[in-house]
Structure formats: structure tokens, C-alpha cells
Write an enzyme that holds these catalytic residues in place. Structure first.
Site: not given
Length: 314
Positions: A54, A142, A170, A210
Site C-alpha cells: 500500500t 508476509y 502477516k 495490519v
């Protein structure tokens, strides 16, 4: 209010995958980034993830990433953990970014699966372990196969979990069953990496989120985390259902970073909704739609939507 022990939530419980502000000419705006970081910390966050998906990390130079980390660290001090995204599809480059993030003051590293080249699991494990060896910072792996093309296997995660600096995952794989097995078989802290599944992950035992939608709903996600910790699922469900239109509006209308910047501009938190190519800035029509989403869930100033998240009386 039930709280998760610090060693179980190594980076905090409510983190946002922060957008990277650019000015109208597309230049990195570190002053706006610092102000945004302070705004997020003042509105329910105890952790920030920067230079991630992001945050448009693929369009940031190494020098820009270091400046961004330094600016955010200086802005929030010890009020929140700052986790720097350093993952690339080049292990050597990732190690350089990891060391630079440590020098810039980051509290931890976010390391995505190497993308595009689809490495075998042995290569993925070697990549993660090399990053863990490169600095003294704790790492959050991640897992987002929809973007990387490869899911991190259970065996790879278990192998990496043996490293003392690999402390969290994550998870944006959508595989709740595999996540439950991961929590059963390792001590890794699991963070929801998918706003649509935040409640589901928390109910299974994730230590936090998150979030992307957290840019504009951080205090509500903090309430959700606390409610699950207190076994108050009625409140947690009410928050989840209240936010559904906004989650869809930000995450599925065009692209998360685009719509997040639009929402922040509607709220006056960001002056510019500029993104870098190949992304394109939200149109005026999309800006109006996200404003309507914010109004629907009661997050636009002057909204009259009922507060569905209000905690039940004891």
C-alpha cells in the site's frame, strides 16, 4: 480490557500498512508522511508498516525508502512500532534494504515472499533466513500469494520460525485453516493482512491486524481487537458489519492505495491523492463514492450513522 502480552504481539496489535504521500508532481512528501504517521498513532494505532504494498514500495528508490523510514521514526518516536517493508524478488537487494532500514531506525522488517520468479520453497526459506541474519531487527514474514504467485508452505514457515528474529507472519493468503495449524505448531505471532478477514483471524487467535482500511477506521479496529480479547464477540461482529461497505469500497473498487489516498483526502488528512504510475489517482467520481462509503459507516464528519460498535454495558 484484555490485552495481548508484548511478546505475543511484537509490533503492536493495530497496525496500518501506511500509504506513501506524494505531492502533486509525484515527489515523495516526507512532511506529509510524518503528519500522517502522527495522525494514525493518535487514532488507535500502535504500529505502522511503511514501504509495503500500500506504500507503493516498488516505485520508491532506495534513498526515498530510507528517508521515509527516518521521517516516520522521528515523527512517532516510541509511541508506535515502525516496521519497514524491505521485500523484493532479489535477495541481495532485500538485504541492502534491510540494513538501510535498521540504520534509519526501524523497529522491525516486513519481508514479502520473493515475487514473479516463483522460487521453490528452499529458495524462499533461504531468502527469509538471509534477511533474518542480516540485521538485529525482528522480522515479520508476509504471505500474499495473490500478488507473489507462491504461497509460503507450512514447512517453510516452521523452518523459519526456528530463527530467533523471525517472530511474526502477516497473512493475506485467505487460508484460515492453514493459519490455525500454524498457530498450533509454532510460536509465530499471526497478523491479519486482509481487512475482509480481520475478525475471522482475530477469532482464531491472531494477535492483531495490519490494515489498509485502518487509515480511516483505526479506532474501530482497536475496539474490535479489544472486544475479541474480552470475548465480546457481539461487539466485534457489530464493528465488522458496520465497516463492510468501507472495506469493499476501499479494497475492491479499483485498488487499495488509490482509494485509501482518496479517503484520506476526503477527510482532510492528506492534501494530495497522487500515486505513482502504473497506478492512477482516484477520479472525482471515485472520490465521491468513497465519501459516501465513509458517510454510510459513520466516519464522515457530520454523519448520523449509529455507532454499531458501542460496547455493551457490564
Amino acid at each position: 480490557m484484555a490485552m495481548v502480552a508484548a511478546n505475543r504481539a511484537p509490533f503492536g496489535q493495530v497496525l496500518t500498512a501506511m500509504v506513501t504521500p506524494f505531492d502533486a508532481d509525484g515527489a515523495l512528501d516526507c512532511r506529509a508522511a510524518a503528519a500522517l504517521a502522527e495522525h494514525l498513532v493518535a487514532n488507535g494505532h500502535n504500529g505502522l508498516v511503511i514501504c509495503g504494498t500500500t506504500g507503493e514500495a516498488p516505485t520508491l528508490s532506495d534513498e526515498e525508502q530510507s528517508r521515509l523510514v527516518s521521517s516516520v521514526v522521528e515523527a512517532v518516536g516510541d509511541r508506535a512500532s515502525v516496521v519497514a517493508g524491505v521485500g523484493t524478488n532479489d535477495t541481495r537487494h532485500t538485504l541492502e534494504l534491510a540494513r538501510a532500514a535498521e540504520t534509519a531506525g526501524a523497529d522491525g522488517l516486513l519481508v514479502v515472499t520473493p515475487y514473479y520468479s516463483k522460487p521453490p520453497q528452499d529458495g524462499i526459506a533461504a531468502h527469509f533466513l538471509a534477511v533474518a541474519d542480516a540485521t538485529d531487527l525482528p522480522a515479520m514474514l508476509y504471505d500474499i500469494p495473490g500478488r507473489t504467485g507462491v504461497k509460503i508452505s507450512a514447512d517453510t514457515l516452521a523452518r523459519c520460525a526456528e530463527h530467533p528474529r523471525v517472530v511474526a507472519v502477516k497473512d493475506a493468503s485467505g487460508d484460515l485453516h492453514a493459519g490455525s495449524w500454524l498457530m498450533r505448531s509454532t510460536d509465530l505471532a499471526i497478523y491479519s493482512g486482509d481487512d475482509a478477514l480481520n475478525l475471522a483471524w482475530l477469532a482464531l487467535g491472531a494477535v492483531g491486524v495490519v490494515s489498509v482500511v485502518g487509515h480511516v477506521a483505526g479506532h474501530l479496529y482497536a475496539e474490535m481487537v479489544a472486544a475479541v480479547g474480552d470475548a465480546d464477540l457481539d461487539t466485534a461482529r457489530a464493528i465488522d458489519r458496520r465497516l463492510l461497505p468501507l472495506v469493499d469500497g476501499i479494497m475492491t473498487r479499483t485498488q487499495g492505495a488509490i482509494m485509501t489516498k482518496a479517503a484520506l483526502q476526503v477527510l482532510g488528512v492528506l492534501q494530495s491523492r497522487a500515486v505513482r504510475p502504473p497506478l492512477v489517482a482516484a477520479t472525482d467520481e471515485q472520490l465521491a463514492l468513497v465519501a459516501a462509503d465513509l458517510d454510510t459507516v459513520g466516519l464522515l464528519p457530520g454523519s448520523t450513522a449509529p455507532d454499531a460498535s458501542r460496547r455493551k454495558s457490564a
